[in-house]
Design a protein around this motif. Sequence first.
Motif, mmCIF file in Angstrom:
data_model
loop_
_atom_site.group_PDB
_atom_site.id
_atom_site.type_symbol
_atom_site.label_atom_id
_atom_site.label_comp_id
_atom_site.label_asym_id
_atom_site.label_seq_id
_atom_site.Cartn_x
_atom_site.Cartn_y
_atom_site.Cartn_z
ATOM 1 N N ILE A 1 0.858 -1.189 0.000
ATOM 2 C CA ILE A 1 0.000 0.000 0.000
ATOM 3 C C ILE A 1 0.894 1.239 0.000
ATOM 4 N N PRO A 2 0.933 2.000 -1.102
ATOM 5 C CA PRO A 2 1.768 3.209 -1.152
ATOM 6 C C PRO A 2 1.078 4.380 -0.438
ATOM 7 N N PHE A 3 1.737 4.917 0.560
ATOM 8 C CA PHE A 3 1.261 6.129 1.231
ATOM 9 C C PHE A 3 2.163 7.288 0.786
ATOM 10 N N GLY A 4 1.550 8.396 0.453
ATOM 11 C CA GLY A 4 2.328 9.551 0.005
ATOM 12 C C GLY A 4 1.926 10.811 0.733
ATOM 13 N N ALA A 5 1.969 11.904 0.017
ATOM 14 C CA ALA A 5 1.571 13.196 0.579
ATOM 15 C C ALA A 5 1.360 14.162 -0.574
ATOM 16 N N THR A 6 0.599 15.193 -0.309
ATOM 17 C CA THR A 6 0.515 16.342 -1.210
ATOM 18 C C THR A 6 1.206 17.467 -0.449
ATOM 19 N N GLU A 7 2.462 17.714 -0.793
ATOM 20 C CA GLU A 7 3.333 18.528 0.059
ATOM 21 C C GLU A 7 4.373 19.266 -0.769
ATOM 22 N N GLU A 8 4.684 20.480 -0.346
ATOM 23 C CA GLU A 8 5.716 21.238 -1.049
ATOM 24 C C GLU A 8 7.025 20.448 -1.094
ATOM 25 N N HIS A 9 7.695 20.559 -2.223
ATOM 26 C CA HIS A 9 9.032 19.980 -2.374
ATOM 27 C C HIS A 9 9.925 20.991 -3.082
ATOM 28 N N GLY A 10 10.073 22.140 -2.401
ATOM 29 C CA GLY A 10 10.893 23.200 -2.980
ATOM 30 C C GLY A 10 10.222 23.832 -4.188
ATOM 31 N N PRO A 11 10.937 24.716 -4.884
ATOM 32 C CA PRO A 11 10.359 25.382 -6.049
ATOM 33 C C PRO A 11 10.469 24.566 -7.330
ATOM 34 N N HIS A 12 11.062 23.368 -7.245
ATOM 35 C CA HIS A 12 11.398 22.629 -8.464
ATOM 36 C C HIS A 12 10.740 21.264 -8.610
ATOM 37 N N LEU A 13 10.203 20.704 -7.512
ATOM 38 C CA LEU A 13 9.603 19.373 -7.579
ATOM 39 C C LEU A 13 8.093 19.442 -7.358
ATOM 40 N N PRO A 14 7.353 18.492 -7.916
ATOM 41 C CA PRO A 14 5.884 18.521 -7.794
ATOM 42 C C PRO A 14 5.403 18.199 -6.387
ATOM 43 N N LEU A 15 4.218 18.657 -6.073
ATOM 44 C CA LEU A 15 3.618 18.417 -4.762
ATOM 45 C C LEU A 15 3.367 16.925 -4.526
ATOM 46 N N ALA A 16 3.292 16.152 -5.586
ATOM 47 C CA ALA A 16 3.027 14.714 -5.478
ATOM 48 C C ALA A 16 4.297 13.884 -5.332
ATOM 49 N N THR A 17 5.438 14.517 -5.091
ATOM 50 C CA THR A 17 6.718 13.807 -5.086
ATOM 51 C C THR A 17 6.700 12.540 -4.232
ATOM 52 N N ASP A 18 6.254 12.645 -2.995
ATOM 53 C CA ASP A 18 6.273 11.487 -2.094
ATOM 54 C C ASP A 18 5.372 10.360 -2.599
ATOM 55 N N THR A 19 4.228 10.725 -3.130
ATOM 56 C CA THR A 19 3.307 9.723 -3.668
ATOM 57 C C THR A 19 3.911 9.044 -4.892
ATOM 58 N N LEU A 20 4.570 9.840 -5.736
ATOM 59 C CA LEU A 20 5.199 9.287 -6.933
ATOM 60 C C LEU A 20 6.295 8.292 -6.579
ATOM 61 N N HIS A 21 7.102 8.616 -5.566
ATOM 62 C CA HIS A 21 8.171 7.703 -5.149
ATOM 63 C C HIS A 21 7.612 6.338 -4.775
#
Length: 239
Positions: A23-43
């Motif tokens: 079960i992948p758990f992520g976040a909708t969270e800032e990742h600096g000015p260069h990465l998408p908000l979905a970064t953790d979910t994508l990983h």
Amino acid sequence: MIIEEMTMPEFEAGLVRTKTVLIPFGATEEHGPHLPLATDTLHATEVGRRLAERRAIFIAPPVPYGVCRSTSGHPGTLSISTATLRLLALDIVSALYAQGLRNFILLTGHAGGTHTSTLIDAGEELLGRFADAKIAVLTEYMLAAREGKAIIETAGDSHAGEIETSRILHSHPHLVRGSAAREFPSFPVGILVRNKRKFWPGGVWGDPTLATADKGRRLEELVVDALERLVENLEGWVE
């Protein structure tokens, strides 16, 4: 076996092959000015899909929200409460258990301490609820940092830094908007602050300038290798 892409008969047939689900758990969270908000979910989702290419395992739909305490004041971060996350974990695992799954890997791409502790707490409750369930809870970042220590150049690299930027440059390069400066937060020790952005203005914890797509490819491979070993260990686990 990607659950949201399967039909009912395909899911039923999959249960003959395996009783294990990630079960992948992520976040909708800032990742600096260069990465998408979905970064953790994508990983978490990406390594799950890669793992499913290697072996029989169910990959559940990702949970794209998490407990984001330190970044709650940054634009774009959508944090949920620990109570909500805990109930989500309990309900999702319970639903999968009712469908016949017995081995559960709660893999979180968001490595926040409060977030991860909440998932562990839910996992402990599930162990008591289902006597024949096996449960693992771990962060995707932990695997990347540990397995890729020979690759990573930045000491203490973490959020939106060398590791995460490399990973997204490899898996989703079209979502990377340039780079960002090296930065580390300066939160006061032990003091809870309301204006968290004051102590962490750019939202980067590490050095994105050292990121490369090749590092991301190598890190992803190491993470999938480690996950495969974990699955084998969990499936054979006897207490």
